[in-house]
Design a protein around this motif. Structure first.
Motif, PDB file in Angstrom:
ATOM      1  N   ASN A 299      19.704   4.368   4.302  1.00  0.00           N
ATOM      2  CA  ASN A 299      19.902   4.924   2.962  1.00  0.00           C
ATOM      3  C   ASN A 299      18.677   4.661   2.075  1.00  0.00           C
ATOM      4  N   THR A 300      17.675   5.523   2.217  1.00  0.00           N
ATOM      5  CA  THR A 300      16.420   5.371   1.465  1.00  0.00           C
ATOM      6  C   THR A 300      16.198   6.622   0.611  1.00  0.00           C
ATOM      7  N   PRO A 301      15.272   6.546  -0.357  1.00  0.00           N
ATOM      8  CA  PRO A 301      14.957   7.754  -1.136  1.00  0.00           C
ATOM      9  C   PRO A 301      14.550   8.927  -0.240  1.00  0.00           C
TER      10      PRO A 301
ATOM     11  N   ALA B  99       7.662  17.682  15.244  1.00  0.00           N
ATOM     12  CA  ALA B  99       6.459  16.902  14.927  1.00  0.00           C
ATOM     13  C   ALA B  99       6.822  15.435  14.732  1.00  0.00           C
ATOM     14  N   TYR B 100       7.904  15.201  14.016  1.00  0.00           N
ATOM     15  CA  TYR B 100       8.357  13.826  13.757  1.00  0.00           C
ATOM     16  C   TYR B 100       8.686  13.109  15.067  1.00  0.00           C
ATOM     17  N   ASP B 101       9.432  13.804  15.920  1.00  0.00           N
ATOM     18  CA  ASP B 101       9.830  13.175  17.189  1.00  0.00           C
ATOM     19  C   ASP B 101       8.606  12.857  18.039  1.00  0.00           C
TER      20      ASP B 101
ATOM     21  N   ASN C  99       3.362  -1.121   9.886  1.00  0.00           N
ATOM     22  CA  ASN C  99       3.085   0.318   9.812  1.00  0.00           C
ATOM     23  C   ASN C  99       4.396   1.030   9.522  1.00  0.00           C
ATOM     24  N   ASN C 100       4.674   1.187   8.231  1.00  0.00           N
ATOM     25  CA  ASN C 100       5.964   1.752   7.822  1.00  0.00           C
ATOM     26  C   ASN C 100       5.848   3.155   7.243  1.00  0.00           C
ATOM     27  N   ALA C 101       4.704   3.460   6.584  1.00  0.00           N
ATOM     28  CA  ALA C 101       4.582   4.755   5.901  1.00  0.00           C
ATOM     29  C   ALA C 101       4.888   5.883   6.878  1.00  0.00           C
TER      30      ALA C 101
ATOM     31  N   SER D  35       0.858  -1.180   0.000  1.00  0.00           N
ATOM     32  CA  SER D  35       0.000   0.000   0.000  1.00  0.00           C
ATOM     33  C   SER D  35       0.892   1.228   0.000  1.00  0.00           C
ATOM     34  N   ASP D  36       0.563   2.180  -0.870  1.00  0.00           N
ATOM     35  CA  ASP D  36       1.385   3.398  -0.942  1.00  0.00           C
ATOM     36  C   ASP D  36       0.574   4.503  -1.575  1.00  0.00           C
ATOM     37  N   ILE D  37       0.960   5.726  -1.276  1.00  0.00           N
ATOM     38  CA  ILE D  37       0.333   6.885  -1.901  1.00  0.00           C
ATOM     39  C   ILE D  37       0.951   7.122  -3.283  1.00  0.00           C
TER      40      ILE D  37
HETATM   41  P1  NAD Z   1      10.859   6.845   2.036  1.00  0.00           P
HETATM   42  O1  NAD Z   1      10.404   8.255   1.889  1.00  0.00           O
HETATM   43  O2  NAD Z   1      12.055   6.400   1.302  1.00  0.00           O
HETATM   44  O3  NAD Z   1       9.638   5.857   1.712  1.00  0.00           O
HETATM   45  C1  NAD Z   1       8.399   6.065   2.364  1.00  0.00           C
HETATM   46  C2  NAD Z   1       7.257   5.521   1.550  1.00  0.00           C
HETATM   47  O4  NAD Z   1       6.042   5.875   2.232  1.00  0.00           O
HETATM   48  C3  NAD Z   1       7.167   6.146   0.151  1.00  0.00           C
HETATM   49  O5  NAD Z   1       6.961   5.135  -0.833  1.00  0.00           O
HETATM   50  C4  NAD Z   1       5.996   7.100   0.245  1.00  0.00           C
HETATM   51  O6  NAD Z   1       5.306   7.278  -0.983  1.00  0.00           O
HETATM   52  C5  NAD Z   1       5.118   6.396   1.281  1.00  0.00           C
HETATM   53  N1  NAD Z   1       4.175   7.331   1.914  1.00  0.00           N
HETATM   54  C6  NAD Z   1       4.412   8.603   2.318  1.00  0.00           C
HETATM   55  N2  NAD Z   1       3.283   9.159   2.776  1.00  0.00           N
HETATM   56  C7  NAD Z   1       2.319   8.214   2.667  1.00  0.00           C
HETATM   57  C8  NAD Z   1       0.935   8.198   2.966  1.00  0.00           C
HETATM   58  N3  NAD Z   1       0.298   9.275   3.443  1.00  0.00           N
HETATM   59  N4  NAD Z   1       0.241   7.054   2.735  1.00  0.00           N
HETATM   60  C9  NAD Z   1       0.858   5.971   2.225  1.00  0.00           C
HETATM   61  N5  NAD Z   1       2.160   5.928   1.904  1.00  0.00           N
HETATM   62  C10 NAD Z   1       2.881   7.045   2.117  1.00  0.00           C
HETATM   63  O7  NAD Z   1      11.043   6.638   3.624  1.00  0.00           O
HETATM   64  P2  NAD Z   1      11.914   5.576   4.457  1.00  0.00           P
HETATM   65  O8  NAD Z   1      13.196   6.221   4.808  1.00  0.00           O
HETATM   66  O9  NAD Z   1      11.890   4.246   3.817  1.00  0.00           O
HETATM   67  O10 NAD Z   1      11.055   5.563   5.806  1.00  0.00           O
HETATM   68  C11 NAD Z   1      10.146   4.524   6.111  1.00  0.00           C
HETATM   69  C12 NAD Z   1       9.825   4.609   7.596  1.00  0.00           C
HETATM   70  O11 NAD Z   1      11.032   4.459   8.335  1.00  0.00           O
HETATM   71  C13 NAD Z   1       9.214   5.946   8.014  1.00  0.00           C
HETATM   72  O12 NAD Z   1       8.196   5.727   8.965  1.00  0.00           O
HETATM   73  C14 NAD Z   1      10.389   6.684   8.644  1.00  0.00           C
HETATM   74  O13 NAD Z   1       9.997   7.615   9.613  1.00  0.00           O
HETATM   75  C15 NAD Z   1      11.146   5.506   9.263  1.00  0.00           C
HETATM   76  N6  NAD Z   1      12.560   5.817   9.504  1.00  0.00           N
HETATM   77  C16 NAD Z   1      13.411   6.085   8.457  1.00  0.00           C
HETATM   78  C17 NAD Z   1      14.751   6.386   8.724  1.00  0.00           C
HETATM   79  C18 NAD Z   1      15.739   6.681   7.619  1.00  0.00           C
HETATM   80  O14 NAD Z   1      16.880   7.088   7.940  1.00  0.00           O
HETATM   81  N7  NAD Z   1      15.417   6.485   6.371  1.00  0.00           N
HETATM   82  C19 NAD Z   1      15.195   6.404  10.057  1.00  0.00           C
HETATM   83  C20 NAD Z   1      14.299   6.144  11.082  1.00  0.00           C
HETATM   84  C21 NAD Z   1      12.988   5.844  10.797  1.00  0.00           C
END
Ligand code: NAD
Length: 267
Positions: free
Chosen positions: A199-201, A164-166, A98-100, A45-47
């Protein structure tokens, strides 16, 4: 004494159905790939619809079972739609990740109400109502389940300029414990992961914005990152932690937070 099960059997997710929110990219995509490799049918599931389809293609190419739903997790109605979609397509729902999440930087003095609301709606409210919709199906199915919340090291240690994030991630950790307490009676285990830098987008975009360069030119694997290991994680290193929590390797773990931060908190 319980009967002995092999490691392969404990990790086997055949017959299970998993929903991963925000599975189009980053940690969510890697998680969807690993859950599918372990045998689960996965709902992506994704936006971002095109990213979701890209991720699904990777699973199909590896002979995995997958279905895509375009949904905005900040909308409670979409959480319901996702859970219904899982049942309609695969007949059950066992695992919710719950990753989004979004992580826009904003110093307190510049933070708008709209930014606060958006972050809380996606990262916190979205996770809660996705859990509610999934738990209803898990309870109706009578087979227990797993809810895994992707929190952040920011739930424990503020990076700065991410109020807000924290708040959202700190809340998510407490909700993990709260839901674990409520849902344990149904055999639903609820846990969280706190990643450090991955290391994510999304993270590359964040770093690029701070540096004032294009996100395509940023490769976090080349950057020194705070932590004992001194590097950012590959998204798959988080997916493997989620896989542990989704599998029968973790049948006595609930209400817990696994910190996977490369030693961020101890330097
Ligand atoms: P990312 O931006 O690379 O990917 C996130 C995905 O979520 C994207 O495909 C995006 O389209 C989708 N998304 C965003 N808003 C959405 C919505 N309203 N509904 C459905 N999908 C939605 O991010 P990531 O780095 O892979 O992060 C994933 C999770 O890991 C997040 O919750 C983030 O807070 C957490 N996180 C990431 C890091 C990091 O360093 N990358 C560190 C700690 C925690």
């Amino acid at each position: 004494m319980t009967h002995y099960r092999t490691i392969a059997d404990l990790l086997d997710l055949h017959g299970k159905v998993a929903v991963v929110t925000g599975a189009g990219k980053g940690i969510g995509r890697s998680t969807a790939l690993r859950l599918a490799e372990a045998g689960a049918a996965v709902v992506i599931s994704d936006i971002d619809e095109s990213a979701a389809h890209e991720a699904a293609t990777l699973i199909t190419q590896s002979n995995g079972t997958v279905a895509v739903i375009h949904a905005d997790i900040s909308l409670v109605a979409d959480s319901e739609r996702i859970a219904r979609f899982a049942i309609e397509n695969f007949g059950r729902l066992d695992i919710l990740v719950n990753n989004a999440g979004i992580f826009p930087a904003a110093p307190l003095l510049e933070m708008s109400e709209a930014l606060w609301d958006k972050v809380i709606d996606i990262n916190l409210k979205g996770a809660v109502f996705a859990a509610q919709a999934a738990a209803k199906r898990m309870i109706a199915g009578g087979h227990g389940g797993r809810i895994i919340n992707v929190a952040s090291i920011d739930a424990l240690f503020p990076t700065g300029n991410l109020t807000a994030y924290d708040a959202s991630k700190g809340g998510l950790v407490m909700i993990t414990r709260s839901l674990a307490k409520e849902l344990g009676q149904y055999g639903i285990l609820v846990n969280a992961v706190a990643p450090g830098g991955v290391n994510t987008p999304g993270a590359r975009q964040g770093a690029a914005a701070i540096m004032g360069v294009s996100a395509d030119t940023v490769d976090l694997s080349q950057f020194p990152v705070r932590g004992v290991l001194g590097r950012a994680a590959d998204p798959d290193e988080m997916a493997r932690v989620v896989l542990f929590l989704a599998s029968d390797l973790s049948t006595y773990v609930t209400g817990s937070l696994i910190v996977a931060d490369g030693g961020y908190l101890i330097v």
